[in-house]
Design a protein around this motif. Sequence first.
Motif, PDB file in Angstrom:
ATOM      1  N   LYS A 329      10.731 -21.124  23.240  1.00 13.80           N
ATOM      2  CA  LYS A 329       9.608 -21.679  23.997  1.00 13.80           C
ATOM      3  C   LYS A 329       8.623 -20.603  24.439  1.00 13.80           C
ATOM      4  O   LYS A 329       7.439 -20.896  24.659  1.00 13.80           O
ATOM      5  N   HIS A 330       9.083 -19.370  24.562  1.00 11.68           N
ATOM      6  CA  HIS A 330       8.197 -18.305  25.042  1.00 11.68           C
ATOM      7  C   HIS A 330       7.121 -17.941  24.014  1.00 11.68           C
ATOM      8  O   HIS A 330       5.929 -17.932  24.368  1.00 11.68           O
ATOM      9  N   PRO A 331       7.471 -17.646  22.756  1.00 14.12           N
ATOM     10  CA  PRO A 331       6.385 -17.401  21.798  1.00 14.12           C
ATOM     11  C   PRO A 331       5.504 -18.628  21.582  1.00 14.12           C
ATOM     12  O   PRO A 331       4.315 -18.495  21.275  1.00 14.12           O
ATOM     13  N   GLU A 332       6.064 -19.833  21.744  1.00  8.41           N
ATOM     14  CA  GLU A 332       5.227 -21.023  21.629  1.00  8.41           C
ATOM     15  C   GLU A 332       4.179 -21.066  22.733  1.00  8.41           C
ATOM     16  O   GLU A 332       3.039 -21.487  22.505  1.00  8.41           O
ATOM     17  N   THR A 339      -4.058 -19.901  15.684  1.00  7.47           N
ATOM     18  CA  THR A 339      -3.801 -20.316  14.308  1.00  7.47           C
ATOM     19  C   THR A 339      -4.271 -19.193  13.391  1.00  7.47           C
ATOM     20  O   THR A 339      -5.335 -18.623  13.596  1.00  7.47           O
ATOM     21  N   GLY A 340      -3.477 -18.893  12.405  1.00 10.55           N
ATOM     22  CA  GLY A 340      -3.837 -17.810  11.488  1.00 10.55           C
ATOM     23  C   GLY A 340      -2.597 -17.227  10.858  1.00 10.55           C
ATOM     24  O   GLY A 340      -1.545 -17.875  10.764  1.00 10.55           O
ATOM     25  N   ALA A 346      12.528 -12.322  10.981  1.00 10.56           N
ATOM     26  CA  ALA A 346      13.116 -13.625  10.666  1.00 10.56           C
ATOM     27  C   ALA A 346      13.642 -14.332  11.909  1.00 10.56           C
ATOM     28  O   ALA A 346      14.571 -15.140  11.811  1.00 10.56           O
ATOM     29  N   TYR A 347      13.064 -14.107  13.070  1.00 11.85           N
ATOM     30  CA  TYR A 347      13.517 -14.739  14.307  1.00 11.85           C
ATOM     31  C   TYR A 347      13.327 -16.258  14.202  1.00 11.85           C
ATOM     32  O   TYR A 347      12.228 -16.745  13.929  1.00 11.85           O
ATOM     33  N   ALA A 348      14.401 -17.013  14.440  1.00 21.00           N
ATOM     34  CA  ALA A 348      14.348 -18.473  14.278  1.00 21.00           C
ATOM     35  C   ALA A 348      13.447 -19.132  15.302  1.00 21.00           C
ATOM     36  O   ALA A 348      12.972 -20.257  15.084  1.00 21.00           O
ATOM     37  N   GLY A 349      13.186 -18.476  16.433  1.00 22.69           N
ATOM     38  CA  GLY A 349      12.334 -19.077  17.448  1.00 22.69           C
ATOM     39  C   GLY A 349      10.892 -19.243  17.007  1.00 22.69           C
ATOM     40  O   GLY A 349      10.127 -19.991  17.644  1.00 22.69           O
ATOM     41  N   PHE A 350      10.498 -18.557  15.915  1.00 23.83           N
ATOM     42  CA  PHE A 350       9.143 -18.713  15.397  1.00 23.83           C
ATOM     43  C   PHE A 350       8.994 -19.920  14.472  1.00 23.83           C
ATOM     44  O   PHE A 350       7.873 -20.263  14.089  1.00 23.83           O
ATOM     45  N   ASN A 351      10.102 -20.552  14.090  1.00 19.76           N
ATOM     46  CA  ASN A 351      10.039 -21.559  13.031  1.00 19.76           C
ATOM     47  C   ASN A 351       9.141 -22.730  13.392  1.00 19.76           C
ATOM     48  O   ASN A 351       8.431 -23.278  12.543  1.00 19.76           O
ATOM     49  N   ARG A 352       9.150 -23.162  14.641  1.00 17.85           N
ATOM     50  CA  ARG A 352       8.325 -24.300  15.023  1.00 17.85           C
ATOM     51  C   ARG A 352       6.841 -23.954  14.964  1.00 17.85           C
ATOM     52  O   ARG A 352       5.999 -24.842  14.815  1.00 17.85           O
ATOM     53  N   LEU A 353       6.512 -22.673  15.064  1.00 10.67           N
ATOM     54  CA  LEU A 353       5.109 -22.280  14.951  1.00 10.67           C
ATOM     55  C   LEU A 353       4.599 -22.458  13.530  1.00 10.67           C
ATOM     56  O   LEU A 353       3.392 -22.597  13.312  1.00 10.67           O
ATOM     57  N   TYR A 354       5.518 -22.424  12.550  1.00  9.86           N
ATOM     58  CA  TYR A 354       5.121 -22.549  11.154  1.00  9.86           C
ATOM     59  C   TYR A 354       5.064 -23.996  10.679  1.00  9.86           C
ATOM     60  O   TYR A 354       4.752 -24.250   9.518  1.00  9.86           O
ATOM     61  N   GLY A 355       5.388 -24.948  11.546  1.00  8.63           N
ATOM     62  CA  GLY A 355       5.425 -26.344  11.149  1.00  8.63           C
ATOM     63  C   GLY A 355       4.047 -26.889  10.810  1.00  8.63           C
ATOM     64  O   GLY A 355       3.042 -26.573  11.457  1.00  8.63           O
ATOM     65  N   ALA A 356       4.020 -27.757   9.800  1.00  6.49           N
ATOM     66  CA  ALA A 356       2.735 -28.315   9.356  1.00  6.49           C
ATOM     67  C   ALA A 356       2.109 -29.220  10.409  1.00  6.49           C
ATOM     68  O   ALA A 356       0.884 -29.346  10.479  1.00  6.49           O
ATOM     69  N   ARG A 358       2.072 -28.805  13.629  1.00  3.64           N
ATOM     70  CA  ARG A 358       1.807 -28.124  14.902  1.00  3.64           C
ATOM     71  C   ARG A 358       0.355 -28.311  15.329  1.00  3.64           C
ATOM     72  O   ARG A 358      -0.554 -28.314  14.518  1.00  3.64           O
ATOM     73  N   ASN A 359       0.164 -28.466  16.616  1.00  5.71           N
ATOM     74  CA  ASN A 359      -1.167 -28.577  17.200  1.00  5.71           C
ATOM     75  C   ASN A 359      -1.485 -27.268  17.929  1.00  5.71           C
ATOM     76  O   ASN A 359      -0.675 -26.812  18.731  1.00  5.71           O
ATOM     77  N   PRO A 360      -2.588 -26.598  17.638  1.00  7.12           N
ATOM     78  CA  PRO A 360      -3.789 -27.013  16.913  1.00  7.12           C
ATOM     79  C   PRO A 360      -3.736 -26.782  15.410  1.00  7.12           C
ATOM     80  O   PRO A 360      -4.702 -27.033  14.713  1.00  7.12           O
ATOM     81  N   GLY A 361      -2.647 -26.290  14.888  1.00  8.71           N
ATOM     82  CA  GLY A 361      -2.519 -26.048  13.456  1.00  8.71           C
ATOM     83  C   GLY A 361      -1.375 -25.085  13.210  1.00  8.71           C
ATOM     84  O   GLY A 361      -0.929 -24.370  14.123  1.00  8.71           O
ATOM     85  N   PRO A 362      -0.871 -25.048  11.999  1.00 14.15           N
ATOM     86  CA  PRO A 362       0.270 -24.168  11.722  1.00 14.15           C
ATOM     87  C   PRO A 362      -0.140 -22.700  11.661  1.00 14.15           C
ATOM     88  O   PRO A 362      -1.279 -22.362  11.352  1.00 14.15           O
ATOM     89  N   ILE A 363       0.816 -21.860  12.008  1.00 11.67           N
ATOM     90  CA  ILE A 363       0.674 -20.421  11.808  1.00 11.67           C
ATOM     91  C   ILE A 363       1.326 -20.076  10.472  1.00 11.67           C
ATOM     92  O   ILE A 363       2.422 -20.551  10.160  1.00 11.67           O
ATOM     93  N   ILE A 364       0.654 -19.291   9.673  1.00 10.32           N
ATOM     94  CA  ILE A 364       1.155 -18.940   8.339  1.00 10.32           C
ATOM     95  C   ILE A 364       2.058 -17.718   8.454  1.00 10.32           C
ATOM     96  O   ILE A 364       1.646 -16.668   8.951  1.00 10.32           O
ATOM     97  N   GLU A 365       3.288 -17.865   7.996  1.00  8.38           N
ATOM     98  CA  GLU A 365       4.290 -16.800   8.118  1.00  8.38           C
ATOM     99  C   GLU A 365       4.139 -15.776   7.006  1.00  8.38           C
ATOM    100  O   GLU A 365       3.950 -16.119   5.839  1.00  8.38           O
TER     101      GLU A 365
END
Length: 554
Positions: A329-332, A339-340, A346-356, A358-365
């Motif tokens: 939740k902290h990086p979120e 967005t960018g 490979a930290y799993a806590g970033f995975n939700r940021l890469y979701g299609a 996501r609002n306002p848009g996904p972050i590209i890993e």
Amino acid sequence: MNQRAICACKIRGLCCNRLVPPTPDSLPDDVATLKAMVIAAHRARLEAEVKARNAEAEVRARELEIERMKFTFAKLRHERFGQSSERSAVLEQLELQLADMEADASQAEAAAQLAAPAAAAEKIAVAPFERRRPARRPLPEHLPRERVVYPSPSACPCCGGTLHKLGEDVTETLELIPRQWKVVQHVREKLSCRSCETITQPPVPSYPIARGRAGPGLLAHIMFAKYGLHLPLNRQSTVYAREGIDLDVSTLADWIGAAAATLMPLVAVIRAHVFTAERIHADDTTVPVLAKGKTRTGRLWTYVRDDRPFGGCDPPAAIFFYSPDRGGKHPEQHLAGYTGLMQADAYAGFNRLYGAGRNPGPIIEAACWAHARRNFFDLARISKAPIAIEAVERIDALFAIEREINGEQPAERRRARQERSRPRVEALEAWLREQYARLSPASQVAKAIAYSLNRWDGLARFLDDGRLCMTNNAAERALRGIAVGRHNWTFAGSDAGGRRAAAIYTLIETAKLNDVDPQAWLADVLARIADTPQSRLAELLPWNWKAQSARLAA
């Protein structure tokens, strides 16, 4: 004798260890009994085969576990007693060895020079000590010069004649003047008018901190010494006491807290600058936090903007955040509006940021090749695994290409990668999948391969975008000072102390990224920020401050 009591071994023609030819009388007359005995023998054979396979699997599992434990022990032993980094450790050791050798040579030369007069008095010829002297750089021109002129004789020591000056030999030595303390008295004169009896007085000047008796230079020195030079406040207090200035640790801590509050608006401007980037680096590290009777593990997160590898003109900057744990939740929260492109591990806590979705848009890993290489490098260095050695060589070939195109424009970087790097990456993927199919999934080499293959899309993304780097080293470099500081200041006093450290690290690391002296910059900012309106805070940012200083110097 009952026919049914005949030994069952007679079925196979064996009885009492003797070969007995089977006869019709020796066969059971009950076919069901014979069938049951055959089934029982078959079942026993199957059970034996299963037990053998289980035993073989258990032996293989034990061998893999032993291999894993040996690798873990060797890795921990190497981390404790071996080289501290992959490339620089050997160089650092050689530099230390070279420095010791030069010091020994200088000591031997000085001893020979001191012994020369005594040796001359005893009529003993001493061979001169000759060594290759390092090239000496001239001392800085901006330093003040103090001339010490040694008296010359007024008359010729041979004939008593008059002497005339032919020239002089000047030898420069670098000297240090002890730090000087001073008290600045801010005087505001009161004036009265004899006509209307009005009393006037200049307004109270803006001070860096309220109710504080510390000037901006002292505040900047204390802050940079703690967070930039990793010198805890108790050690600073001891140093000041030896210089005749009694400053308690509580006083220093109060000053740092007040100065951090003064600088918070500038931290917000840097944060906005970082999150307007097209690409950022992200990483985190641990920070011990004091709790009741123990310490718990908090986190310091950093997000770095550095466009210089792809020829960007925007200045680099780094922002730090503190959290009491490593929850996703902290990086979120940190990246709620971003967005960018993001380069991270490979930290799993970033995975939700890469979701299609996501609002306002996904972050590209964009995954980090340094992390993938490190798994193979440890195996190649410790276990001398041939597959790991070849993997490191293949990855290093990609890094060699990156060093050649560093600083080029994104289009040029993409073109070079498509022509030179893509064939190597595709060949590496095929080779890794081939090797993985031949290995046990539990082996260390297979785990290293699986780490890369599971993130292959993120690893290969740099081929199609010239703005991306192969590694996340920019964020790891930003966290290096925290890792060094942990050995000195040991822990943060509280969560509030962690947030304050994050703010000050933001200022210091951003100044370092822009080749600005953090202490000089902080001193000037503390002196001016109170009188600077919010709309002009950008003038105090390190890159703008550096340009202003250059113009003033010119």
